[in-house]
Write an enzyme that holds these catalytic residues in place. Structure first.
Site, PDB file in Angstrom:
ATOM      1  N   LYS A 116       0.811  -1.220   0.000  1.00 32.08           N
ATOM      2  CA  LYS A 116       0.000   0.000   0.000  1.00 32.08           C
ATOM      3  C   LYS A 116       0.846   1.273   0.000  1.00 32.08           C
ATOM      4  O   LYS A 116       0.419   2.298  -0.547  1.00 32.08           O
ATOM      5  CB  LYS A 116      -0.983  -0.016   1.176  1.00 32.08           C
ATOM      6  CG  LYS A 116      -1.913  -1.233   1.192  1.00 32.08           C
ATOM      7  CD  LYS A 116      -2.716  -1.390  -0.076  1.00 32.08           C
ATOM      8  CE  LYS A 116      -3.396  -2.757  -0.166  1.00 32.08           C
ATOM      9  NZ  LYS A 116      -4.035  -3.015  -1.461  1.00 32.08           N
ATOM     10  N   GLU A 200      -1.701   8.045   8.035  1.00 34.76           N
ATOM     11  CA  GLU A 200      -2.489   8.998   7.243  1.00 34.76           C
ATOM     12  C   GLU A 200      -3.299   9.879   8.180  1.00 34.76           C
ATOM     13  O   GLU A 200      -3.627   9.484   9.295  1.00 34.76           O
ATOM     14  CB  GLU A 200      -3.486   8.250   6.338  1.00 34.76           C
ATOM     15  CG  GLU A 200      -2.908   7.716   5.052  1.00 34.76           C
ATOM     16  CD  GLU A 200      -3.952   6.980   4.206  1.00 34.76           C
ATOM     17  OE1 GLU A 200      -3.567   6.466   3.156  1.00 34.76           O
ATOM     18  OE2 GLU A 200      -5.128   6.921   4.608  1.00 34.76           O
ATOM     19  N   HIS A 235     -16.012  -3.379   8.203  1.00 36.37           N
ATOM     20  CA  HIS A 235     -15.316  -3.573   6.927  1.00 36.37           C
ATOM     21  C   HIS A 235     -16.038  -4.519   5.986  1.00 36.37           C
ATOM     22  O   HIS A 235     -15.473  -5.004   5.010  1.00 36.37           O
ATOM     23  CB  HIS A 235     -13.877  -4.036   7.151  1.00 36.37           C
ATOM     24  CG  HIS A 235     -13.122  -3.144   8.077  1.00 36.37           C
ATOM     25  ND1 HIS A 235     -12.966  -1.798   7.824  1.00 36.37           N
ATOM     26  CD2 HIS A 235     -12.523  -3.367   9.264  1.00 36.37           C
ATOM     27  CE1 HIS A 235     -12.294  -1.249   8.818  1.00 36.37           C
ATOM     28  NE2 HIS A 235     -12.021  -2.169   9.712  1.00 36.37           N
ATOM     29  N   ARG A 291      -9.003  -6.918  -8.624  1.00 39.56           N
ATOM     30  CA  ARG A 291      -9.840  -8.098  -8.855  1.00 39.56           C
ATOM     31  C   ARG A 291     -11.235  -7.631  -9.272  1.00 39.56           C
ATOM     32  O   ARG A 291     -11.548  -6.443  -9.186  1.00 39.56           O
ATOM     33  CB  ARG A 291      -9.971  -8.882  -7.554  1.00 39.56           C
ATOM     34  CG  ARG A 291     -10.573  -8.020  -6.448  1.00 39.56           C
ATOM     35  CD  ARG A 291     -10.981  -8.754  -5.215  1.00 39.56           C
ATOM     36  NE  ARG A 291     -11.758  -7.905  -4.339  1.00 39.56           N
ATOM     37  CZ  ARG A 291     -11.273  -7.082  -3.422  1.00 39.56           C
ATOM     38  NH1 ARG A 291      -9.970  -6.992  -3.248  1.00 39.56           N
ATOM     39  NH2 ARG A 291     -12.063  -6.339  -2.698  1.00 39.56           N
TER      40      ARG A 291
HETATM   41  C1  MV4 Z   1      -9.458   5.637   6.242  1.00 41.96           C
HETATM   42  C2  MV4 Z   1     -10.485   6.223   6.987  1.00 41.96           C
HETATM   43  C3  MV4 Z   1     -10.340   7.535   7.392  1.00 41.96           C
HETATM   44  N1  MV4 Z   1      -9.231   8.206   7.066  1.00 41.96           N
HETATM   45  N2  MV4 Z   1      -8.365   6.358   5.953  1.00 41.96           N
HETATM   46  C4  MV4 Z   1     -11.532   1.297   5.771  1.00 41.96           C
HETATM   47  C5  MV4 Z   1     -11.482   0.440   4.548  1.00 41.96           C
HETATM   48  C6  MV4 Z   1     -10.136   0.653   3.989  1.00 41.96           C
HETATM   49  N3  MV4 Z   1     -10.098   0.455   2.585  1.00 41.96           N
HETATM   50  C7  MV4 Z   1      -9.796   2.047   4.411  1.00 41.96           C
HETATM   51  N4  MV4 Z   1     -10.648   2.385   5.518  1.00 41.96           N
HETATM   52  C8  MV4 Z   1     -10.621   3.625   6.074  1.00 41.96           C
HETATM   53  N5  MV4 Z   1      -9.536   4.374   5.792  1.00 41.96           N
HETATM   54  C9  MV4 Z   1      -8.265   7.609   6.359  1.00 41.96           C
HETATM   55  N6  MV4 Z   1      -7.164   8.303   6.082  1.00 41.96           N
HETATM   56  C10 MV4 Z   1     -11.589   5.449   7.311  1.00 41.96           C
HETATM   57  C11 MV4 Z   1     -11.644   4.140   6.885  1.00 41.96           C
HETATM   58  C12 MV4 Z   1     -12.740   3.394   7.410  1.00 41.96           C
HETATM   59  C13 MV4 Z   1     -12.569   2.706   8.642  1.00 41.96           C
HETATM   60  C14 MV4 Z   1     -11.344   2.644   9.292  1.00 41.96           C
HETATM   61  C15 MV4 Z   1     -11.190   1.981  10.511  1.00 41.96           C
HETATM   62  C16 MV4 Z   1     -12.296   1.349  11.073  1.00 41.96           C
HETATM   63  C17 MV4 Z   1     -13.527   1.349  10.427  1.00 41.96           C
HETATM   64  C18 MV4 Z   1     -13.673   2.030   9.196  1.00 41.96           C
HETATM   65  C19 MV4 Z   1     -14.921   2.047   8.536  1.00 41.96           C
HETATM   66  C20 MV4 Z   1     -15.049   2.718   7.339  1.00 41.96           C
HETATM   67  C21 MV4 Z   1     -13.950   3.389   6.772  1.00 41.96           C
END
Ligand code: MV4
Length: 510
Positions: A116, A200, A235, A291
């Site tokens: 990533k 981040e 998730h 995918r």
């Molecule tokens: C984030 C975020 C907020 N800020 N990154 C969750 C799925 C993955 N693809 C990336 N995710 C997130 N990344 C930044 N910079 C919020 C999420 C996020 C999340 C993160 C931790 C716990 C639950 C979550 C639920 C939805 C989105």
């Protein structure tokens, strides 16, 4: 064109891929675990081979068994679907070495996008805005402290080898940083085998929006618009739609072109998705899903493009059958993931036997599933029963049609999340298109709404009880059989004629 494809997956996506094969005149091969002997996908395939016991590590994740089966049966390609081996660069390269086409990006591209931190750098190079954060992975606390201070709290620590949200830690202030760094590194090591993490800026309640991409081996790449996937829990996406209510045609045109360009730059082959967080009118790159995704049908419904077929064409070395100019978004589509889980009991999985099953139909309805009446959902894999996908000319028609389809859907046996979907389809914030990744946590009335919906009107399921209640049906059949047998016997004995008034078991007397 490829002639025979082995599908290294199970359930609805295995059937989805085999359907594309059938339309293209390509033979399909299933590999299945001992737990999936009676699964529909294993029956649908032209050939099917058992490759191991129920646990995925001993069957669907067994690369040698999958590749050997492909070689033995003369398949010229392997389609990995989603999950399992889909984004595994080692598997892709093993296929390449065995002379079998892996349907998806090259192992080089999978390696790049699976890292990533490397993917972030690559996207910055391609001119894509990423969430403010670190350019390199973070190892030591003092370095993390300085970077977090610069970025500004709250921050989120993410495993570089991961993705999809697993192992991520949100940190609100410097006091919590040391512990969070250590624990995220530990989780990263145990889950992904790589201790690398990066930091981040944490965006609060953004929308999760992703662009569908197709790239071929001739240097072409196009986008098929975006999907909104904000309705998720732990998730796990539950509802996805296309187009996003938040994206204007102008934003789609601009962001889509940027995403397709990035796919072209990395030499992306096949179907893929570029994930973004969308906050205050801006897109921030998150990661690439290399995918075909669970939610690809909503894009198919509004573009008319068969994404799986295009992926197979691309793997055959053919150029894309479409240019960007051929892509038009028509109407709106929503997908509800119908899971065997109890929505009023913290969504615990409820695998088990489907006693009776009736899928909705009619205008604008698509049901992708791998189940049938009397099928037992095994406890070893994810508990998805089906995907209910609905198309309408606009979002409100789609929502009304989804409500109608959910009303028609009959699943007797395992508890399922249909009441949850019904509650969301009536939720004022959802109806207004006011979505965010914390939608489910914020909408605290959903549970009570579900209860009201379940009580409110007599469901079709109850009205059709005499057809769907196994005990009642079997009793009725047994009653008829007993009478039939008795008269058949009497006739054989030439002692009686069939009476004109044949006694039939009624609905009420059984
Ligand atoms: C984030 C975020 C907020 N800020 N990154 C969750 C799925 C993955 N693809 C990336 N995710 C997130 N990344 C930044 N910079 C919020 C999420 C996020 C999340 C993160 C931790 C716990 C639950 C979550 C639920 C939805 C989105």
């Amino acid at each position: 064109m490829l002639k025979k494809i082995l599908v290294a997956n199970r359930g609805e996506i295995a059937i989805r891929i085999m359907r594309a094969c059938r339309e293209m005149g390509i033979a399909s091969v299933a590999v299945y675990s001992e737990a999936d002997t009676n699964a529909l996908f294993a029956k649908y395939a032209d050939e099917a081979y058992c490759i191991g016991p129920a646990p995925a590590t001993q069957s669907y994740l067994n690369m040698d068994a999958v590749i050997k089966t492909a070689q033995d049966c003369g398949a010229d390609a392997i389609h990995p679907g989603y999950g399992f081996l889909a984004e595994n660069p080692k598997f892709a390269s093993s296929c390449e070495q065995a002379g079998i086409k892996f349907i998806g990006p090259s192992s080089r591209v999978l390696t790049l996008l699976g890292d990533k931190v490397a993917a972030r750098k690559e996207m910055i190079k391609a001119g894509i805005r990423v969430v403010p954060g670190t350019d390199e992975c973070v190892t030591e606390f003092p370095q993390a402290r300085a970077l977090a201070k610069e970025i500004g709290y709250p921050i989120i620590i993410k495993p570089s080898g991961g993705g999809g949200g697993i192992g991520m830690t949100i940190v609100d202030n410097e006091a919590d940083l040391a512990k969070a760094l250590e624990s995220t590194q530990a989780i990263a090591t145990t889950t992904f085998g790589i201790c690398d993490v990066y930091i981040e800026k944490y965006l609060t309640d953004p929308r999760h929006i992703e662009f569908q991409l197709l790239g071929d081996s001739h240097g072409n790449a196009i986008h098929l618009g975006e999907r909104e996937c904000s309705i998720q829990r732990r998730h796990q996406k539950l509802i996805e739609e296309c187009p996003s209510p938040a994206v204007t045609p102008k934003m789609r045109y601009k962001m889509g072109a940027i995403a397709a360009n990035a796919a072209r730059l990395v030499g992306y082959e096949g179907a893929g998705t570029m994930e973004f967080l969308f906050s205050q009118g801006k897109f921030y790159f998150l990661e690439v899903n290399a995918r075909v995704q669970v939610e690809h049908p909503v894009t198919e419904m509004v573009t008319g493009v068969d994404i799986v077929k295009e992926g197979i064409r691309i793997a055959s070395g053919l150029p894309l059958s479409l240019t960007q100019k051929d892509i038009h978004i028509s109407g709106s589509a929503i997908e509800c993931r119908i899971n065997a889980e109890d929505p009023v009991n913290d969504f615990v999985p409820t695998p088990g036997k489907i006693l009776s099953y009736h899928a909705p139909g009619g205008t604008g309805i698509r049901v992708d599933s791998g189940v049938y009446s009397s099928y037992t959902i095994p406890p070893f894999y994810d508990p998805m029963i089906s995907k209910l996908i609905v198309w309408g000319r606009n979002r409100s028609e789609t929502i009304a049609r989804m409500q109608r389809a959910l009303y028609e859907y009959i699943i007797i046996g395992p508890k399922n999340n249909i009441p949850f979907h019904q509650a969301v389809m009536e939720n004022p914030r959802f109806v207004a298109g006011d979505l965010g990744t914390h939608f489910i946590e914020k909408e605290t009335t959903l549970l009570a709404d579900m209860m009201v919906i379940m009580e409110r009107e007599i469901p079709l399921t109850a009205k059709l009880r005499h057809r769907t209640d196994d005990k009642k049906r079997i009793a009725a059949i047994a009653a008829v059989a007993a009478v039939t047998q008795r008269y058949a016997h009497m006739e054989r004995m030439n002692q009686a004629k069939w009476p004109s008034q044949f006694p039939v078991a009624t609905r009420e007397n059984d």
